[in-house]
Scaffold this motif. Structure first.
Motif, PDB file in Angstrom:
ATOM      1  N   ASP A   5       0.721  -1.270  -0.178  1.00 46.97           N
ATOM      2  CA  ASP A   5       0.450   0.155   0.213  1.00 46.97           C
ATOM      3  C   ASP A   5       1.238   1.602  -0.190  1.00 46.97           C
ATOM      4  O   ASP A   5       1.881   1.201   0.889  1.00 46.97           O
ATOM      5  CB  ASP A   5      -0.849  -0.185   1.302  1.00 46.97           C
ATOM      6  N   ASP A   6       0.367   2.476  -0.723  1.00 43.92           N
ATOM      7  CA  ASP A   6       1.816   3.339  -0.826  1.00 43.92           C
ATOM      8  C   ASP A   6       1.616   4.596   0.375  1.00 43.92           C
ATOM      9  O   ASP A   6       1.999   5.238   0.782  1.00 43.92           O
ATOM     10  CB  ASP A   6       0.862   4.454  -1.942  1.00 43.92           C
ATOM     11  N   ALA A   7       0.076   3.680   0.741  1.00 41.48           N
ATOM     12  CA  ALA A   7       0.246   4.623   2.526  1.00 41.48           C
ATOM     13  C   ALA A   7       1.207   4.084   3.331  1.00 41.48           C
ATOM     14  O   ALA A   7       1.072   5.267   4.270  1.00 41.48           O
ATOM     15  CB  ALA A   7      -1.593   4.754   2.592  1.00 41.48           C
ATOM     16  N   ASP A   8       1.993   3.475   3.358  1.00 38.25           N
ATOM     17  CA  ASP A   8       2.878   2.349   3.835  1.00 38.25           C
ATOM     18  C   ASP A   8       3.387   2.850   3.545  1.00 38.25           C
ATOM     19  O   ASP A   8       4.872   2.510   4.258  1.00 38.25           O
ATOM     20  CB  ASP A   8       2.464   0.794   3.851  1.00 38.25           C
ATOM     21  N   THR A   9       4.133   3.350   2.870  1.00 40.00           N
ATOM     22  CA  THR A   9       5.547   3.638   2.059  1.00 40.00           C
ATOM     23  C   THR A   9       6.979   2.291   2.680  1.00 40.00           C
ATOM     24  O   THR A   9       7.653   2.745   3.022  1.00 40.00           O
ATOM     25  CB  THR A   9       6.204   5.374   4.015  1.00 40.00           C
TER      26      THR A   9
ATOM     27  N   GLY B 187       5.357  15.734   6.924  1.00 37.89           N
ATOM     28  CA  GLY B 187       4.960  14.051   5.957  1.00 37.89           C
ATOM     29  C   GLY B 187       5.729  13.276   6.092  1.00 37.89           C
ATOM     30  O   GLY B 187       6.846  13.308   7.577  1.00 37.89           O
ATOM     31  N   ARG B 188       5.667  12.436   5.980  1.00 36.65           N
ATOM     32  CA  ARG B 188       6.759  10.870   6.033  1.00 36.65           C
ATOM     33  C   ARG B 188       8.290  10.623   5.408  1.00 36.65           C
ATOM     34  O   ARG B 188       7.659  10.472   3.853  1.00 36.65           O
ATOM     35  CB  ARG B 188       6.223   9.421   5.597  1.00 36.65           C
TER      36      ARG B 188
END
Length: 443
Positions: free
Chosen positions: A245-249, A344-345
């Protein structure tokens, strides 16, 4: 002017008065880099600077850590300002040690200087603060030289391969309520500071593939190629990327060595991997997929694989109440246009994330004067005022906010930063990552 503002003005004036000393500290550490768990000379320098402040200190914490406490008029709460002692290994860096290739390509030299600088600024006002300030030089933040560290662990020198988890394990943070440190990084879109950034956690894996050697020209069919199994495993890892998942980097990186001679089928191959993600759940999911890929490469070539997994870092999340105070102080120093509130992350990792699992933490970034890629041979601190003096100011100002007037703001930060783990619960989580798997494949 409020009493709080008066104290912060006095703190900044003292830091400005000693700015040349602070920049000299940053320069001195830059020119004498040492890698993690070996920072004996850097620790000696920190002890010397603590002595100059008239501070008693604990030495040898997790081998090289140095910790001093500045007492307030009461000790209701305790705030730590940290600096990391260690360097990277970067061959070709202009400030690299000619023997070890250690180099401060991560800006830790400025961290040590900003920690000492914050101490300089706070020392004259401690008798008006309702809490203590801990200045703490901490070891081994960079997760490098893994094989050597694991051998040291087997010898009983430490349990965890990076510094802050080991310091947590031995109780060195038991008398601290919250902590902050500032990292100097490449030039960002805001010229002075980026206050809040989250970071990935990570796991380290070592995969040892064992096949059968044979003559590569005469009888290659008699061998089982460990190196090809490893390269096939890398392809399988790359094929997993769409499942993250892109959100999990998620980031998976690896280095590979194998084979003894080009004329022989390689019987051995060794891979070191780092699996990063933005949450513990995502770390475990990505690690499981990497393990499947490693086993698949071994199975396809009929070789054995042994996979050892070791915890690297836990993810860093922003504690907003502490970040708010830092942001306000940065804006008062530099103006709103020069400060990023939330950047951000980042895909990288830091063991400040481990500390953030047991207490509120802040990990702002400051300009370094360099636009070169982080961790590369071109990155080093060129603007020591931006990287060390300025962070000393905004961290010391934030300490004043936290500890003045009965440490009321410190109490608010503690009550509004969300749940944290006990030391025992944290250690249980950390230890749950450490596994060894392997088996014999039928040939």
């Amino acid at each position: 002017m409020t009493r709080n503002a008066e104290l912060k003005k006095a703190v900044c004036a003292e830091i400005d008065r000693r700015a040349a000393e602070i920049t000299a500290i940053s320069e001195e550490v830059l020119r004498h880099p040492e890698t993690g768990w070996r920072e004996s000379e850097t620790a000696h320098r920190v002890r010397r600077w603590f002595d100059g402040l008239g501070l008693a200190h604990e030495d040898g914490l997790a081998l090289t850590g140095v910790k001093a406490r500045m007492r307030g008029r009461t000790s209701r709460r305790s705030v730590a300002v940290l600096g990391e002692l260690d360097a990277l290994l970067v061959d070709g860096h202009p400030y690299a040690d000619p023997t070890t290739t250690a180099a401060h390509a991560c800006g830790h030299n400025a961290q040590i200087a900003s920690m000492i600088g914050a101490g300089y600024g706070l020392a004259p006002v401690m008798d008006r603060l309702d809490g203590d300030v801990v200045l703490f030089a901490v070891p081994a933040e960079e997760c490098i030289e893994v094989d050597w560290r694991l051998r040291r662990r087997e010898a009983g020198d430490f349990e965890f391969i990076v510094g802050k988890p080991e310091l947590i394990r031995i109780g060195a943070f038991d008398d601290v309520d919250m902590a902050m440190m500032t990292h100097a990084g490449p030039t960002v879109s805001a010229p002075a500071a980026a206050v809040a950034a989250s970071a990935n956690g990570s796991l380290v894996k070592r995969a040892a593939f064992t096949g059968v050697a044979a003559h590569a020209g005469a009888t290659p069919w008699a061998g089982a190629n460990a190196l090809k199994a490893a390269t096939l495993a890398i392809a399988a890892i790359d094929a997993q990327r769409d499942t993250f998942d892109d959100a999990d980097t998620v980031r998976v990186s690896q280095i590979l060595t194998g084979g003894e001679a080009v004329s022989a089928v390689p019987a051995h191959a060794h891979m070191e991997l780092m699996v990063r993600a933005g949450s513990v759940t995502a770390m475990r999911d990505a690690a499981d997929k990497v393990d499947r890929a490693l086993r698949a490469g071994a199975f396809a070539l009929g070789v054995d694989v042994r996979v050892e997994t070791v915890g690297g870092y836990l993810p860093l999340s922003v504690d907003e109440p502490l970040a708010d105070l830092l942001h306000d102080n940065c804006v008062s120093l530099f103006g709103a246009d020069a400060v990023i509130r939330d950047s951000g992350r980042m895909g990288g990792s830091t063991d400040m994330g481990d500390l953030g699992h047991i207490m509120p933490v802040a990990h702002p970034w400051a300009a370094s004067g360099s636009a070169a890629p982080f961790h590369g041979p071109g990155f080093f601190t060129t603007d020591h005022v931006a990287a060390a003096v300025n962070p000393a100011k905004f961290m010391a100002m934030t300490v004043v906010d936290l500890l003045c007037e009965g440490a009321e703001r410190a109490e608010q930060v503690l009550s509004t930063s969300g749940p944290k783990l006990s030391r025992d619960a944290y250690l249980e989580l950390r230890r749950s990552f450490d596994t060894v798997t392997g088996g014999i494949v039928e040939r």
